[in-house]
Motif scaffolding. Structure first.
Motif, PDB file in Angstrom:
ATOM      1  N   ALA A  71       2.630  -9.530   8.539  1.00 45.97           N
ATOM      2  CA  ALA A  71       2.164  -8.382   9.142  1.00 45.97           C
ATOM      3  C   ALA A  71       0.593  -7.963   8.484  1.00 45.97           C
ATOM      4  N   ILE A  99       6.996  -1.907  15.611  1.00 41.75           N
ATOM      5  CA  ILE A  99       7.341  -0.610  15.764  1.00 41.75           C
ATOM      6  C   ILE A  99       6.753  -0.385  17.239  1.00 41.75           C
ATOM      7  N   THR A 156      -2.269  -5.550   3.345  1.00 41.46           N
ATOM      8  CA  THR A 156      -1.329  -4.326   3.080  1.00 41.46           C
ATOM      9  C   THR A 156      -0.037  -4.694   1.993  1.00 41.46           C
ATOM     10  N   GLY A 157       0.314  -5.993   2.172  1.00 41.06           N
ATOM     11  CA  GLY A 157       1.552  -6.364   1.341  1.00 41.06           C
ATOM     12  C   GLY A 157       1.715  -7.590   0.696  1.00 41.06           C
ATOM     13  N   VAL A 165      -2.031  -2.201  12.375  1.00 43.31           N
ATOM     14  CA  VAL A 165      -1.148  -1.110  12.765  1.00 43.31           C
ATOM     15  C   VAL A 165       0.307  -1.199  13.200  1.00 43.31           C
ATOM     16  N   GLY A 166       0.988  -0.263  12.597  1.00 44.24           N
ATOM     17  CA  GLY A 166       2.327  -0.180  12.894  1.00 44.24           C
ATOM     18  C   GLY A 166       2.727   1.069  13.058  1.00 44.24           C
ATOM     19  N   ASN A 167       3.050   1.737  12.354  1.00 39.08           N
ATOM     20  CA  ASN A 167       3.336   3.355  12.556  1.00 39.08           C
ATOM     21  C   ASN A 167       2.284   4.319  12.724  1.00 39.08           C
ATOM     22  N   ALA A 168       1.073   3.365  12.251  1.00 40.32           N
ATOM     23  CA  ALA A 168      -0.546   4.101  12.482  1.00 40.32           C
ATOM     24  C   ALA A 168      -0.815   5.185  11.640  1.00 40.32           C
ATOM     25  N   ALA A 195      13.011   6.108   6.725  1.00 35.68           N
ATOM     26  CA  ALA A 195      13.262   4.883   7.624  1.00 35.68           C
ATOM     27  C   ALA A 195      12.146   3.771   7.182  1.00 35.68           C
ATOM     28  N   SER A 196      12.419   2.747   7.519  1.00 39.89           N
ATOM     29  CA  SER A 196      11.718   1.633   6.928  1.00 39.89           C
ATOM     30  C   SER A 196      11.756   0.515   7.680  1.00 39.89           C
ATOM     31  N   THR A 197      10.598  -0.500   7.801  1.00 36.96           N
ATOM     32  CA  THR A 197      10.580  -2.134   8.160  1.00 36.96           C
ATOM     33  C   THR A 197      10.603  -2.637   6.812  1.00 36.96           C
ATOM     34  N   GLY A 198      10.772  -2.066   5.751  1.00 38.87           N
ATOM     35  CA  GLY A 198      10.960  -2.496   4.320  1.00 38.87           C
ATOM     36  C   GLY A 198      10.392  -2.110   3.281  1.00 38.87           C
ATOM     37  N   PHE A 222       0.831  -1.347  -0.216  1.00 36.79           N
ATOM     38  CA  PHE A 222      -0.130   0.120  -0.106  1.00 36.79           C
ATOM     39  C   PHE A 222       0.676   1.273   0.094  1.00 36.79           C
ATOM     40  N   LYS A 223       2.029   1.074   0.351  1.00 32.96           N
ATOM     41  CA  LYS A 223       2.953   2.282   0.541  1.00 32.96           C
ATOM     42  C   LYS A 223       2.961   3.181  -0.892  1.00 32.96           C
ATOM     43  N   GLU A 266       1.812 -10.794   3.124  1.00 27.11           N
ATOM     44  CA  GLU A 266       2.756 -10.986   3.939  1.00 27.11           C
ATOM     45  C   GLU A 266       2.175 -10.973   5.358  1.00 27.11           C
TER      46      GLU A 266
HETATM   47  N1  F0G Z   1       1.469  -3.609   6.819  1.00 31.93           N
HETATM   48  C1  F0G Z   1       2.692  -3.480   6.021  1.00 31.93           C
HETATM   49  C2  F0G Z   1       2.871  -4.889   5.102  1.00 31.93           C
HETATM   50  C3  F0G Z   1       3.593  -2.491   6.290  1.00 31.93           C
HETATM   51  O1  F0G Z   1       4.539  -2.444   5.732  1.00 31.93           O
HETATM   52  C4  F0G Z   1       3.274  -1.771   7.324  1.00 31.93           C
HETATM   53  C5  F0G Z   1       3.987  -0.524   7.598  1.00 31.93           C
HETATM   54  C6  F0G Z   1       2.067  -1.688   7.973  1.00 31.93           C
HETATM   55  C7  F0G Z   1       1.170  -2.871   7.634  1.00 31.93           C
HETATM   56  C8  F0G Z   1       1.541  -0.751   8.971  1.00 31.93           C
HETATM   57  O2  F0G Z   1       1.103   0.389   8.282  1.00 31.93           O
HETATM   58  O3  F0G Z   1       2.746   2.023   9.591  1.00 31.93           O
HETATM   59  O4  F0G Z   1       0.745   2.826   8.323  1.00 31.93           O
HETATM   60  O5  F0G Z   1       0.716   1.458  10.609  1.00 31.93           O
HETATM   61  N2  F0G Z   1       5.235  -0.609   7.193  1.00 31.93           N
HETATM   62  C9  F0G Z   1       6.245   0.552   7.431  1.00 31.93           C
HETATM   63  C10 F0G Z   1       7.467   0.407   6.705  1.00 31.93           C
HETATM   64  C11 F0G Z   1       6.475   1.194   8.730  1.00 31.93           C
HETATM   65  O6  F0G Z   1       8.435   1.077   6.748  1.00 31.93           O
HETATM   66  O7  F0G Z   1       7.287  -0.241   5.429  1.00 31.93           O
HETATM   67  P1  F0G Z   1       1.311   1.711   9.408  1.00 31.93           P
END
Ligand code: F0G
Length: 354
Positions: free
Chosen positions: A288, A242, A316-317, A186-189, A83-86, A60-61, A286
Motif C-alpha cells: 500500500a 477502505i 508509509t510502512g 490514501v486510505g482513511n485519508a 479499528a485497523s487494517t493492521g 508512520f502511525k 509494504e
Molecule cells: N499506508 C499504510 C502502510 C497504512 O497502514 C495506511 C493506513 C495508509 C497508507 C493510509 O493512510 O489512512 O491516513 O490515508 N492504515 C490504517 C490502519 C487505516 O488501520 O493501519 P491514511
C-alpha cells in the motif's frame, strides 16, 4: 544530542502542555529521506522517498500514536480502542504497552498482513477480528468510544493528525524547503490531511513553501476519486482497503488548496512499483505504501511532472510487515539444491559473470 522522540523534538508545534507528562516515546520519527537515484536520473527530476517504515513499529502511525497515547494518559484513560487494517493496531498496541494502558483492536478478519497481526499479539492487545471490513470496524469502535469508557485512537482523534504532521516538518527540515510535489497513499485519508497541515504550519512560521499534494487510492477502493462510497473495497494493498474514508474532506481540502490531485492506481501498478523500488533503490516498503511511487510513475508517464521538479514520495510502512505478498508476487524463487559441494559451487559460479 541523540533524538528524543517527537513530543520533545517538536514540542512547540504540538499540543504538549505542562500536564502532558510523561512524554512517552519509542524514539519515533527522524526517519530517512532517501534520494531515489535511478528514478531521478531516468526522468530528470529530484525524487526522494520518506521511509516511514523505519519507525519503531514499522509505520508512520507511530507519529500520531505517541501523541494520542500521551493525551489519553493526560485525560486519565485506562483503555484505548481502534479499528485497523493492521498498522494502527500494531502501533496502538505498542504505545499502550509503553504507557501501561489496555489496548483493544478491531480488525477485518483475514484481511490484515501477518506481520501486523503478529505485532498486535506480541504487544498484548485484546483483538477482535470481525466478519466485516475496516469501515464497519471503525463504525463500531466509534460507537464504543462514545460511551466514554475507552479512548478512541483512530485518526478521527485530532491528536493523531497533530503527531503525524511532524513527517512534513522532517521533509522540509531535510530539503531546506517544501518539495514541489508530495506523493502519498490514501486510505482513511488521515495522513494526507496531516501532511498538509504540517506543510501549512511550517510555511506560516518559516516561509518554507507548499507542495502540490498528490494522493493515490487503490482503484478497488477509490472513494474520493469517484466521489462515492465503495461498499466492498478490494485491493492487494490491504492497508488501504477502505471504502469510506473518515478524513475524506481533509483530503479534498489538501488537494484543492494545494492545486494537487487525488487519483487511483491499479493493483498491478502498485505491485510493479513495490518490486521496482526494492530491486532498484534498495527500499522494501509494504504494498500500500507503494501507491505513492506508482502514482509518481503514472504522473511521469502522463507528462504531468516538469523536469527539474523536487518530488517526495511517502513510503508509509515497512515491507517486512507483509511477507506473504512479497513471496506470492515474486518471480524470484529459491533454487533448491541437494547438500553437495561440487554441485552447489558449480551452480553458483555458473550464475556469476566472469
Ligand atoms: N499506508 C499504510 C502502510 C497504512 O497502514 C495506511 C493506513 C495508509 C497508507 C493510509 O493512510 O489512512 O491516513 O490515508 N492504515 C490504517 C490502519 C487505516 O488501520 O493501519 P491514511
Amino acid at each position: 544530542m541523540a533524538w528524543q522522540g517527537l513530543l520533545k523534538e517538536y514540542k512547540e508545534f504540538l499540543p504538549v502542555g505542562e500536564n502532558t507528562p510523561p512524554l512517552i516515546t519509542l524514539y519515533e520519527g527522524n526517519t530517512p529521506l532517501y534520494k531515489l537515484e535511478k528514478l531521478s536520473e531516468k526522468y530528470e527530476i529530484n525524487a526522494y522517498a520518506k521511509f516511514d517504515g523505519l519507525n519503531p513499529t514499522g509505520s508512520f502511525k507511530d507519529r500520531g500514536m505517541v501523541m494520542a497515547m500521551a493525551k489519553a494518559l493526560e485525560d486519565g484513560a485506562t483503555a484505548v480502542i481502534c479499528a485497523s487494517t493492521g498498522n494502527t493496531s500494531a502501533s496502538a498496541a505498542a504505545f499502550a504497552a509503553r504507557a501501561g494502558l489496555k489496548c483493544i483492536v478491531v480488525i477485518p478478519n483475514g484481511k490484515i498482513a501477518q506481520g501486523k497481526l503478529a505485532q498486535a499479539v506480541m504487544y498484548g492487545a485484546e483483538i477482535y477480528a470481525i466478519d466485516g471490513n475496516f469501515d464497519d470496524a471503525l463504525r463500531y469502535v466509534r460507537k464504543t468510544a462514545e460511551t466514554g469508557k475507552v479512548a478512541l485512537v483512530n485518526s478521527v482523534n485530532p491528536y493523531r493528525i497533530e503527531g503525524q504532521k511532524t513527517a512534513a516538518f522532517e521533509v522540509v527540515d531535510e530539503l531546506g524547503q517544501a518539495p514541489d510535489y508530495l506523493f502519498i497513499p490514501v486510505g482513511n485519508a488521515g495522513n494526507i490531511t496531516a501532511y498538509w497541515k504540517g506543510f501549512k504550519e511550517y510555511n506560516e512560521k518559516k516561509q518554507t513553501g507548499l507542495p502540490k499534494m498528490m494522493g493515490f487510492e487503490a482503484s478497488g477502493a477509490a472513494a474520493i476519486v469517484h466521489n462515492r462510497v465503495f461498499e466492498n473495497p478490494e485491493t492487494v494493498g490491504t492497508a488501504i482497503r477502505i471504502g469510506n474514508p473518515a478524513s475524506w474532506q481533509g483530503a479534498v481540502n489538501a488537494r484543492d488548496e494545494s492545486q494537487g490531485e487525488i487519483d487511483e492506481i491499479t493493483d498491478e501498478q502498485m505491485i510493479e512499483a513495490y518490486q521496482w523500488i526494492a530491486q532498484n533503490e534498495g527500499v522494501f516498503a509494504e504494498p500500500a505504501s507503494c501507491a505513492s511511487v506508482a502514482g509518481l510513475l503514472k504522473k511521469l508517464e502522463e507528462g504531468k511532472i516538469e523536469k527539474g521538479s523536487t518530488v517526495v514520495t511517502v513510503l508509509t510502512g515497512n515491507g517486512l510487515k507483509d511477507p506473504d505478498t512479497a513471496i506470492d508476487y515474486s518471480e524470484i524463487k529459491p533454487t533448491v539444491l541437494p547438500n553437495d559441494e561440487e554441485l552447489i559451487m558449480n551452480k553458483i559460479l555458473g550464475s556469476v559473470k566472469a
